[in-house]
Write a protein that holds these residues in place. Structure first.
Motif, PDB file in Angstrom:
ATOM      1  N   ALA A  29       0.858  -1.182   0.000  1.00 17.91           N
ATOM      2  CA  ALA A  29       0.000   0.000   0.000  1.00 17.91           C
ATOM      3  C   ALA A  29       0.890   1.227   0.000  1.00 17.91           C
ATOM      4  O   ALA A  29       2.029   1.190   0.483  1.00 17.91           O
ATOM      5  CB  ALA A  29      -0.911   0.006   1.224  1.00 17.91           C
ATOM      6  N   GLU A  32       1.193   6.843   2.106  1.00 16.91           N
ATOM      7  CA  GLU A  32       0.157   7.740   2.626  1.00 16.91           C
ATOM      8  C   GLU A  32      -0.980   6.956   3.275  1.00 16.91           C
ATOM      9  O   GLU A  32      -1.529   7.371   4.300  1.00 16.91           O
ATOM     10  CB  GLU A  32      -0.386   8.618   1.503  1.00 16.91           C
ATOM     11  CG  GLU A  32       0.604   9.631   0.950  1.00 16.91           C
ATOM     12  CD  GLU A  32       1.486   9.043  -0.138  1.00 16.91           C
ATOM     13  OE1 GLU A  32       1.483   7.789  -0.300  1.00 16.91           O
ATOM     14  OE2 GLU A  32       2.176   9.825  -0.823  1.00 16.91           O
ATOM     15  N   LYS A  33      -1.347   5.824   2.681  1.00 17.63           N
ATOM     16  CA  LYS A  33      -2.414   5.006   3.262  1.00 17.63           C
ATOM     17  C   LYS A  33      -1.989   4.411   4.599  1.00 17.63           C
ATOM     18  O   LYS A  33      -2.773   4.359   5.555  1.00 17.63           O
ATOM     19  CB  LYS A  33      -2.810   3.890   2.296  1.00 17.63           C
ATOM     20  CG  LYS A  33      -3.688   4.331   1.153  1.00 17.63           C
ATOM     21  CD  LYS A  33      -4.182   3.123   0.369  1.00 17.63           C
ATOM     22  CE  LYS A  33      -5.113   3.552  -0.755  1.00 17.63           C
ATOM     23  NZ  LYS A  33      -5.631   2.382  -1.509  1.00 17.63           N
ATOM     24  N   LEU A 184      -5.388   9.204  -5.244  1.00 18.46           N
ATOM     25  CA  LEU A 184      -5.017   8.773  -3.898  1.00 18.46           C
ATOM     26  C   LEU A 184      -5.421   9.820  -2.865  1.00 18.46           C
ATOM     27  O   LEU A 184      -5.933   9.484  -1.787  1.00 18.46           O
ATOM     28  CB  LEU A 184      -3.515   8.511  -3.828  1.00 18.46           C
ATOM     29  CG  LEU A 184      -2.951   8.121  -2.458  1.00 18.46           C
ATOM     30  CD1 LEU A 184      -3.607   6.845  -1.947  1.00 18.46           C
ATOM     31  CD2 LEU A 184      -1.434   7.962  -2.526  1.00 18.46           C
ATOM     32  N   GLU A 187      -9.081   9.568  -2.259  1.00 17.27           N
ATOM     33  CA  GLU A 187      -9.395   8.384  -1.457  1.00 17.27           C
ATOM     34  C   GLU A 187      -9.081   8.623   0.017  1.00 17.27           C
ATOM     35  O   GLU A 187      -9.874   8.271   0.903  1.00 17.27           O
ATOM     36  CB  GLU A 187      -8.625   7.176  -1.974  1.00 17.27           C
ATOM     37  CG  GLU A 187      -8.942   5.881  -1.242  1.00 17.27           C
ATOM     38  CD  GLU A 187      -8.245   4.681  -1.835  1.00 17.27           C
ATOM     39  OE1 GLU A 187      -8.430   3.575  -1.293  1.00 17.27           O
ATOM     40  OE2 GLU A 187      -7.503   4.852  -2.838  1.00 17.27           O
ATOM     41  N   LEU A 188      -7.927   9.217   0.291  1.00 14.87           N
ATOM     42  CA  LEU A 188      -7.550   9.488   1.674  1.00 14.87           C
ATOM     43  C   LEU A 188      -8.543  10.448   2.331  1.00 14.87           C
ATOM     44  O   LEU A 188      -8.939  10.255   3.485  1.00 14.87           O
ATOM     45  CB  LEU A 188      -6.139  10.077   1.720  1.00 14.87           C
ATOM     46  CG  LEU A 188      -4.997   9.160   1.255  1.00 14.87           C
ATOM     47  CD1 LEU A 188      -3.669   9.910   1.292  1.00 14.87           C
ATOM     48  CD2 LEU A 188      -4.916   7.911   2.110  1.00 14.87           C
ATOM     49  N   TRP A 191     -11.971   8.519   3.093  1.00 16.25           N
ATOM     50  CA  TRP A 191     -11.950   7.607   4.245  1.00 16.25           C
ATOM     51  C   TRP A 191     -11.724   8.348   5.549  1.00 16.25           C
ATOM     52  O   TRP A 191     -12.262   7.960   6.596  1.00 16.25           O
ATOM     53  CB  TRP A 191     -10.887   6.525   4.044  1.00 16.25           C
ATOM     54  CG  TRP A 191     -11.231   5.584   2.944  1.00 16.25           C
ATOM     55  CD1 TRP A 191     -10.524   5.342   1.803  1.00 16.25           C
ATOM     56  CD2 TRP A 191     -12.405   4.749   2.849  1.00 16.25           C
ATOM     57  NE1 TRP A 191     -11.163   4.431   1.004  1.00 16.25           N
ATOM     58  CE2 TRP A 191     -12.315   4.041   1.629  1.00 16.25           C
ATOM     59  CE3 TRP A 191     -13.504   4.539   3.667  1.00 16.25           C
ATOM     60  CZ2 TRP A 191     -13.309   3.148   1.223  1.00 16.25           C
ATOM     61  CZ3 TRP A 191     -14.495   3.654   3.257  1.00 16.25           C
ATOM     62  CH2 TRP A 191     -14.378   2.972   2.054  1.00 16.25           C
TER      63      TRP A 191
END
Length: 210
Positions: A29, A32-33, A184, A187-188, A191
Motif C-alpha cells: 500500500a 500515505e495510506k 489517492l 481516497e484518503l 476515508w
C-alpha cells in the motif's frame, strides 16, 4: 580458486540484496495510506480515552455534574457533516471512473463541495459554542460544559487537519499533476471524513444521552 572462493564466501557480510532478487515494499500500500491507518488508530485511542474520562467524571465527580441541554443547532451541524462525507465519497467514485480529475470535473467539484460543507460544520459548531457562552454555560461554570467544549474542540481540530490535506488535493486538481496521486488524495480524504463522521456520531450520542 573458484572452489576456495565459494567455500570462504560470507553472504551475511554482503550489503544489499543478492543478485536476481528485487526489493519489495513491506506493505502492499502507498505510504500515505499506511500513515492514515496509523493516524486513525491513534485518534481512535484518543477519543476512546476522552470518552472513558467523560463517563468516569460523571460517576465519580462528587455530584457537581450538571447536564446541559444540547442546542438544536447540533442536529443541523450533524446533517452538514453527513453531506460533506457523502460528497467526498462521490468525489472518490467519480475520480476512479473519470479519465481526468482536474477542475471542473465532477470529482473536483464534489471534493470542493465537501470541503466547503466541512467549513460550514466548523462555523456551525462555533455558533453552538457562542450560544452556550451567551447562556452562561462557560468553560469553567460546570464540568459538563468543559467536557462538551473539549470533545467537540478536539473533533474540530481533526477536521482542520483534514482540511489541510484536502487543500493539497485541491491544488493537485488545479495543476497538471499525476492523476494517480490525485486519486489517492481523494481516497484518503474520503476515508478520513468517514472516520470523523463516525467519531462525531459517537460523540453526539454520548453528549445527548448524559
Amino acid at each position: 580458486m573458484t572452489l576456495y572462493r565459494d567455500v570462504t564466501d560470507k553472504p551475511w557480510n554482503t550489503v544489499g540484496l543478492p543478485d536476481g532478487i528485487d526489493p519489495k515494499p513491506t506493505f502492499q500500500a502507498p505510504n500515505e495510506k499506511v500513515a492514515l491507518i496509523v493516524f486513525v488508530i491513534v485518534a481512535s485511542v484518543l477519543f476512546s480515552l476522552l470518552t472513558v474520562s467523560y463517563y468516569l467524571r460523571i460517576l465519580w465527580g462528587g455530584g457537581d455534574w450538571v447536564p446541559i441541554a444540547e442546542p438544536a443547532m447540533l442536529w443541523v451541524n450533524t446533517g452538514v457533516l453527513i453531506a460533506a462525507s457523502i460528497m467526498f465519497h462521490l468525489a472518490l467514485i467519480q475520480g476512479r471512473r473519470q479519465t481526468s480529475v482536474r477542475f471542473p470535473s465532477a470529482a473536483a467539484l464534489s471534493s470542493l463541495t465537501g470541503g466547503i460543507l466541512t467549513l460550514l460544520f466548523i462555523i456551525g459548531q462555533n455558533a453552538v459554542w457562542q450560544t452556550l457562552v451567551q447562556s452562561g454555560l462557560t468553560l469553567q461554570s460546570n464540568p459538563a460544559n468543559s467536557f462538551f467544549y473539549l470533545l467537540t474542540g478536539v473533533h474540530i481540530l481533526h477536521l482542520i487537519g483534514g482540511l489541510w490535506v484536502w487543500s493539497r488535493a485541491q491544488l493537485r486538481m488545479m495543476r497538471k499533476n499525476d492523476i494517480e496521486q490525485t486519486r489517492l488524495s481523494l481516497e484518503l480524504c474520503a476515508w478520513y471524513w468517514h472516520f470523523l463522521l463516525l467519531v462525531w456520531f459517537g460523540l453526539f450520542y454520548v453528549l445527548s444521552t448524559t
